[in-house]
Scaffold this motif. Sequence first.
Motif, mmCIF file in Angstrom:
data_model
loop_
_atom_site.group_PDB
_atom_site.id
_atom_site.type_symbol
_atom_site.label_atom_id
_atom_site.label_comp_id
_atom_site.label_asym_id
_atom_site.label_seq_id
_atom_site.Cartn_x
_atom_site.Cartn_y
_atom_site.Cartn_z
ATOM 1 N N ASP A 1 -5.680 -0.627 39.605
ATOM 2 C CA ASP A 1 -5.373 -1.387 40.812
ATOM 3 C C ASP A 1 -4.340 -0.613 41.629
ATOM 4 O OD1 ASP A 1 -7.067 -3.371 40.094
ATOM 5 O OD2 ASP A 1 -5.523 -4.639 39.170
ATOM 6 N N LYS B 1 -4.303 -13.568 51.223
ATOM 7 C CA LYS B 1 -3.873 -14.513 50.181
ATOM 8 C C LYS B 1 -4.135 -15.962 50.610
ATOM 9 C CE LYS B 1 -0.365 -11.299 48.455
ATOM 10 N NZ LYS B 1 0.964 -11.101 47.901
ATOM 11 N N ASP C 1 -6.001 -17.959 49.308
ATOM 12 C CA ASP C 1 -6.197 -18.816 48.134
ATOM 13 C C ASP C 1 -4.889 -19.353 47.565
ATOM 14 O OD1 ASP C 1 -5.643 -16.143 47.637
ATOM 15 O OD2 ASP C 1 -6.569 -16.144 45.662
ATOM 16 N N SER D 1 -9.063 -12.894 50.923
ATOM 17 C CA SER D 1 -8.265 -12.439 49.784
ATOM 18 C C SER D 1 -8.588 -10.984 49.504
ATOM 19 C CB SER D 1 -8.572 -13.298 48.547
ATOM 20 O OG SER D 1 -8.028 -12.701 47.390
ATOM 21 N N ARG E 1 -7.389 -9.206 47.101
ATOM 22 C CA ARG E 1 -7.554 -9.016 45.657
ATOM 23 C C ARG E 1 -8.970 -9.389 45.216
ATOM 24 N NH1 ARG E 1 -4.497 -7.822 41.625
ATOM 25 N NH2 ARG E 1 -2.598 -7.865 42.872
ATOM 26 N N GLN E 2 -9.518 -10.449 45.804
ATOM 27 C CA GLN E 2 -10.878 -10.869 45.443
ATOM 28 C C GLN E 2 -11.939 -10.107 46.238
ATOM 29 O OE1 GLN E 2 -11.144 -15.143 45.781
ATOM 30 N NE2 GLN E 2 -9.278 -15.470 44.585
ATOM 31 N N TRP F 1 -12.802 -10.153 49.733
ATOM 32 C CA TRP F 1 -13.616 -10.796 50.770
ATOM 33 C C TRP F 1 -12.765 -11.188 51.968
ATOM 34 C CZ3 TRP F 1 -12.537 -15.851 52.263
ATOM 35 C CH2 TRP F 1 -11.751 -16.607 51.375
ATOM 36 N N GLY G 1 -13.267 -20.874 49.895
ATOM 37 C CA GLY G 1 -13.322 -19.806 48.898
ATOM 38 C C GLY G 1 -14.287 -18.722 49.303
ATOM 39 N N GLU H 1 -16.655 -16.960 47.302
ATOM 40 C CA GLU H 1 -17.730 -16.582 46.383
ATOM 41 C C GLU H 1 -18.906 -15.984 47.171
ATOM 42 O OE1 GLU H 1 -16.260 -19.482 46.431
ATOM 43 O OE2 GLU H 1 -15.155 -19.561 44.541
ATOM 44 N N ASP I 1 -17.955 -10.594 51.068
ATOM 45 C CA ASP I 1 -17.416 -9.244 50.897
ATOM 46 C C ASP I 1 -16.581 -8.884 52.125
ATOM 47 O OD1 ASP I 1 -19.289 -8.761 52.888
ATOM 48 O OD2 ASP I 1 -20.787 -7.978 51.483
#
Length: 612
Positions: free
Chosen positions: A40, A129, A131, A166, A168-169, A171, A182, A184, A187
């Motif tokens: 990371d 961030k 989330d 986010s 980190r995730q 997207w 969210g 899910e 991208d």
Amino acid sequence: MAQNIRNVAIIAHVDHGKTTLVDGLLRQTGTFRENQAVNDCVMDSNELEKERGITILAKNTVVNYKGTRINIIDTPGHADFGGEVERVLSMADGVLLLVDAAEGPMPQTRFVLQKAFSHHLKPIVVVNKIDKPEARPQEVVNEVFDLFIDLDADEAALEFPVFYGSGRQGWMTADLEAAKKGGEGKDLQSLFEAIVGHIPPPKDDPLAPLQFRVTSLDWSDYVGRIAIGRVHRGTMKAGERVMHLSRTGAQKEVGVRGVYRFVGLSREETKAVEAGDLCGIYGIDNIEIGDTVSALDKPEAMPVIAIDEPTMTIVMRVNDSPFAGKDGGKFMTSRHLRDRLDKELRVNVARRVEPGEGADSFRLSGRGVMHLGFLLETMRREGYEFAVAKPQVLFKTIDGEKQEPIEYLTIDTPADAVGKVIEILGTRKAELLKMDRKGTFTRVEFTVPARGLIGVRSRMLNATAGQATMHHVFHGYGPYRGAIEERISGVLVSMAQGQTTFYAMDGLRDRGSFFVQEGAEVYEGMLVGEHCKDNDLVVNCVREKKATNVRSSTKETFVKLPPPRQFSVEDALEYVGEDELVEVTSKSVRLRKFHLKETDRKRNERRAEAEA
């Protein structure tokens, strides 16, 4: 070719997720192989950057998106490294402004944005961030808009696209309602499209006479100094004769031995790089930041990039303590220190090195305690051993008036601790600017002399039970605000050399707190703790319990000494007083008196009183 290039700088405050977002951009453009093991925060390549989770040194990388070459420039987020920010922004055509969805824009965001607007860079705002449970994205966007207005952003800058998501995730989306549900299956596609569509392509002409400005330096043991910058005009070719235009006005015909092109996270040799792209060149001796490399037949210098002047200085000297060389140090002589500092100056122009008062000392200047502490910690890990004195602020005389560096300070603190925060900073000559309630915390903003921040962090954390967060940025020079109280507590000074014992330290526990643990090696003149009163106290912490024929109690089995206070290099620099030094070795950071013997200290005090 220039039309297929985008130069974008990512700017944000410390810990708002900038480097993590770059990780996502790299992964989703196939920069890494599918089976490649990648850590990371790959852009934080320096060991200290990974430990602290911040970007210190500006770097750049390249991703390819649908035939467009995107140069991503990762900039420092800490105020002490603002000199890096100024230079890298001169290579960009647009910026990704990354803002935490809970914290919103911070002082450092303001500082970097001001620099970006001075270069007329087009912004894209990314609310990261999303989330977080305490996220408040709409309020944050409003705060960003207010900040843009505050900074006199032009109409083009105010028409900024906004993305939520986010890093980190991996997207991002322009739809706030979708972001709240969210990410899910999403991208970074929409963010890539915005970079290509909103950030303008370079307007540089590859057919015009060559013009290249140096914005940063690197060093290779194989090819020497590497000058990194943007080709603003023409084409940079390996083996070509060019004119080196120094920032001092000197001109010299030189040859470019080689050209590097950035590919992913690395760089590779190439024959030529056209206008609008970034590159590194080598083969030119004594090339500096701000210099221009131009065509021989049209030697035109570009505007010189301003380099931030140092605001703080420390004296570094050869370690002469009784423990010198006992921690496995490899480089301990003045020649070793001089060579290492000279090497640093090859790539870092924001620091200054001058000879000290003696042959074994040097005066090192930089932008702040963190800027200086980063170099000292790096040297410590490389095996250097030395001692440094308390940092001193560099004053200026402007229009006959003594002026000092002023910092813009922001503190987020629990509401019930605001009074303590204001009281502490009041003793440091701070001026309160404004106070805003943000959830359960209150944000308090001040201007404060740079010298007033030395040693204030630990007091602030104690007063707020460790919950306050501090951020500061250089504000400018202002009138001298008067004397500031030094450290309010005295220290416990060892009177002997040896190994500390439980018996001795247990007898001293009501005199203060300790910096060393039971069984540690200490020497005469070393600081072993903080006194509970405002005067220094010389103590014997190596005294052993006398043996008698009476059975000893089992007190030592059940009673434990409190854990000692640990110091990093920066913590130690902020703690020491005028008559003290920080001893830095590869294994330890110790605090000591300048004069180790008590008789020498008293003699020096009497001499100082007589001279006063």
